[in-house]
Write an enzyme that holds these catalytic residues in place. Structure first.
Site, PDB file in Angstrom:
ATOM      1  N   TYR A 137      -9.324   6.444 -11.090  1.00  0.00           N
ATOM      2  CA  TYR A 137     -10.611   7.274 -11.202  1.00  0.00           C
ATOM      3  C   TYR A 137     -10.361   8.483 -12.351  1.00  0.00           C
ATOM      4  O   TYR A 137     -11.088   9.300 -12.575  1.00  0.00           O
ATOM      5  CB  TYR A 137     -11.014   8.030  -9.973  1.00  0.00           C
ATOM      6  CG  TYR A 137     -11.395   7.097  -8.927  1.00  0.00           C
ATOM      7  CD1 TYR A 137     -11.901   5.854  -8.901  1.00  0.00           C
ATOM      8  CD2 TYR A 137     -11.950   7.864  -7.689  1.00  0.00           C
ATOM      9  CE1 TYR A 137     -12.116   5.021  -8.013  1.00  0.00           C
ATOM     10  CE2 TYR A 137     -12.042   7.090  -6.687  1.00  0.00           C
ATOM     11  CZ  TYR A 137     -12.525   5.741  -6.995  1.00  0.00           C
ATOM     12  OH  TYR A 137     -12.983   4.945  -5.740  1.00  0.00           O
ATOM     13  N   LYS A 188      -0.246  -0.820  -3.649  1.00  0.00           N
ATOM     14  CA  LYS A 188      -0.191  -2.507  -3.759  1.00  0.00           C
ATOM     15  C   LYS A 188       0.586  -2.955  -4.574  1.00  0.00           C
ATOM     16  O   LYS A 188       0.390  -3.469  -5.869  1.00  0.00           O
ATOM     17  CB  LYS A 188      -1.546  -2.906  -4.068  1.00  0.00           C
ATOM     18  CG  LYS A 188      -2.314  -4.200  -4.080  1.00  0.00           C
ATOM     19  CD  LYS A 188      -2.140  -4.754  -2.671  1.00  0.00           C
ATOM     20  CE  LYS A 188      -2.540  -6.236  -2.870  1.00  0.00           C
ATOM     21  NZ  LYS A 188      -2.114  -6.903  -1.559  1.00  0.00           N
ATOM     22  N   ASP A 221      -3.966  -3.740   1.785  1.00  0.00           N
ATOM     23  CA  ASP A 221      -4.784  -4.473   2.819  1.00  0.00           C
ATOM     24  C   ASP A 221      -4.109  -4.811   4.242  1.00  0.00           C
ATOM     25  O   ASP A 221      -4.934  -4.600   5.288  1.00  0.00           O
ATOM     26  CB  ASP A 221      -4.736  -6.007   2.111  1.00  0.00           C
ATOM     27  CG  ASP A 221      -3.415  -6.257   1.515  1.00  0.00           C
ATOM     28  OD1 ASP A 221      -2.236  -5.734   1.588  1.00  0.00           O
ATOM     29  OD2 ASP A 221      -3.324  -7.529   1.054  1.00  0.00           O
ATOM     30  N   ASP A 245     -10.252   6.655  -1.251  1.00  0.00           N
ATOM     31  CA  ASP A 245     -11.476   6.601  -1.108  1.00  0.00           C
ATOM     32  C   ASP A 245     -12.099   5.637  -0.140  1.00  0.00           C
ATOM     33  O   ASP A 245     -12.940   5.930   0.720  1.00  0.00           O
ATOM     34  CB  ASP A 245     -12.018   6.462  -2.811  1.00  0.00           C
ATOM     35  CG  ASP A 245     -13.592   6.762  -2.871  1.00  0.00           C
ATOM     36  OD1 ASP A 245     -14.197   7.184  -1.942  1.00  0.00           O
ATOM     37  OD2 ASP A 245     -14.245   6.397  -3.919  1.00  0.00           O
ATOM     38  N   ASP A 249     -13.334   6.482   4.118  1.00  0.00           N
ATOM     39  CA  ASP A 249     -14.806   5.990   4.527  1.00  0.00           C
ATOM     40  C   ASP A 249     -14.655   5.014   5.820  1.00  0.00           C
ATOM     41  O   ASP A 249     -15.429   4.968   6.758  1.00  0.00           O
ATOM     42  CB  ASP A 249     -15.534   5.406   3.295  1.00  0.00           C
ATOM     43  CG  ASP A 249     -16.349   6.558   2.596  1.00  0.00           C
ATOM     44  OD1 ASP A 249     -16.108   7.637   2.510  1.00  0.00           O
ATOM     45  OD2 ASP A 249     -17.389   5.999   2.145  1.00  0.00           O
TER      46      ASP A 249
END
Ligand code: ATP
Length: 354
Positions: A137, A188, A221, A245, A249
């Protein structure tokens, strides 16, 4: 000296939930004798459409100089499809004040709100720390041959040693200071060996400074799967901007949705910004239907940060009681309006004269 708060109600349901939060603040001043003063700023879509101003000139310096905390409702308005004002204001403050920590507590207040079966309140109680100023971002990239069949779009994932290390250190420090024993770092690095290889190396260094903390790594994951399979195994999670992010959520869904998910954007020891995780929810804006609990719990996080932990924990207890007694808006299975939930919570806080 009183603590000074800049309040930005913002757009959509922002002013409604922040209206309740301000009443909660007034009760805290009265009941806990907390020296707090606040000023409202009308930054948001309305001002942008009227004056073409998003974040006024000099705003960052003014916030840094004159305030101890910022409480923001939500930004986003269908009349501004580009969302330019929201980006300018939110990202402007986040980057301008270098708020590198995004802290999202994931604490289940009532088992009935959790979509997972056989989960109790004590099974869901962890904190997600998301790096807040770099990663995917950071806004580094560009388009080549835009809008042609040969278009190339590049979105860089920016990871600096300083940026990664400071969020890792913050997560470990939080664990030590809050009696948490486990920190899980997620990346990752198997698929992104350069950027996330840096996370691996920084994590390997930082964890050595905290031998009393059980440090663990999970690929993102696997972490997403494990949060759903067994959330009770987590105490502190720390990860990059993009994964944080998404995961926070996902984690908010364990609490019953966005209605009770608070968050903080911090630069420890400096002026920081507190905002509910939810957006401006234009579909229910102006209808007195928004759940004010996320904004109230966010206010609690701000109070803890400003040095009023008793007021903060009392607010959480009262919100928990409200949910238990079904004093709630429709998203939490209740029948009450935003203001009525606020009235009940404020009345309970009024009983706490210290
Ligand atoms: P943004 O892009 O700003 O996140 P969004 O519309 O995608 O905006 P939200 O505004 O957070 O996301 O809303 C997502 C959904 O959750 C909507 O259906 C909205 O009505 C609901 N919602 C969000 N916040 C609340 C709240 N405080 N009370 C009740 N429902 C809410």
């Amino acid at each position: 000296m009183p603590k000074r708060i800049a309040i930005i109600p913002g757009d959509g349901i922002g002013p409604e939930v922040i209206g309740v939060a301000e009443r909660v603040l007034a009760k805290v001043v009265h009941s806990f004798r907390a020296p707090l003063v606040w000023t409202r700023f009308d930054w948001g879509a309305e001002k942008y459409l009227r004056e073409g101003v998003t974040l006024p000139e000099g705003a960052i310096e003014m916030l840094r100089r004159d305030y101890d905390a910022i409480l923001i409702g939500a930004l986003g308005d269908p009349r501004v499809p580009s969302n330019q004002h929201a980006a300018d204001i939110l990202l402007g403050i986040r980057f301008g004040l270098d708020l590198f920590v995004n802290q999202r507590p994931v604490k289940l207040l009532d088992a009935r709100l959790c979509p997972l079966k056989s989960v109790t309140e004590k099974d869901v109680d962890f904190v997600v720390f998301r790096e807040n100023t770099e990663g995917a971002y950071a806004g580094v990239g560009g388009n080549f041959k835009r809008d042609t069949p040969d278009e190339i779009a590049v979105q860089e994932d920016v990871n600096t040693r300083k940026g990664v290390e400071r969020i890792l250190v913050h997560a470990f420090e939080f664990a030590v200071q809050h009696g948490r024993k486990k920190v899980c770092m997620s990346d990752k690095s198997n698929a992104m060996p350069y950027g996330h290889g840096l996370w691996q190396r920084a994590f390997s260094d930082v964890r050595k400074r905290y031998p009393q903390i059980e440090a663990r790594h999970l690929y993102v994951d696997t972490l997403a799967m494990e949060i759903i399979r067994n959330p009770s195994q987590f105490e502190v999670i720390v990860t990059c901007n993009l994964f944080g992010d998404i995961l926070s959520d996902l984690a908010a869904a364990l609490l019953g949705g966005l209605g009770a998910a608070p968050s903080a954007n911090l630069n420890p020891g400096r002026v920081s910004m507190f905002e509910p995780v939810h957006g401006s929810a234009p579909g229910i804006a102006g209808k007195n239907q928004a759940n004010p609990m996320a904004a109230i719990l966010t206010t609690g996080m701000m109070l803890e940060n400003l040095g009023f932990p008793e007021a903060s924990s009392r607010i959480e207890t009262v919100v928990r009681e409200a949910i238990h007694q079904n004093v709630a808006t429709a998203d939490f299975g209740g029948t009450l309006a935003t203001r009525e939930v606020g009235d009940w919570i404020c009345e309970r806080l009024e009983e706490d004269i210290c």
